[in-house]
Design a protein around this motif. Sequence first.
Motif: not given
Length: 144
Positions: A35-38, A66-68, A70-77, A87-88
Amino acid sequence: MYKTILMPIDGSPCSEQALQHGLELAKALGARVHFLYVLENPAQAIWITPESVPYGLELLQDLRRLGEEAIGKALGQAQAMGVEATGEVKEGLPVPTIVEASAQYDLLIMGTHGRTGLDKLLLGSVTEGVLHRTKTPTLVVRCR
């Protein structure tokens, strides 16, 4: 065929829909996901006056948080679905940052709002910009 998948996310409902499709595909293929949050520095996009500099730094920190999240939520899913994921949060302009990162992956999965006309002209489209520049096969999820 697709063993590594890049999924840019931004925390929006559209990004969430693409994330769900991407995780289902990754699970079916046994692929790893990144996952990449720019994080676009607001100082590059808006006019900064000397008086607003302190808040500009605070805004950047808020956006990074907010980016972190979003990454945390995606990693949990991903973990809940049994999909290997990393993710980063990376600072930069969205289109070139995603295009550069996509070169390291077998597949890129992104969402799009499907805007047309004036909305598209005024708001632009990161997905469209990436599609015109990347050499990586790309799956675009049209959000509803």
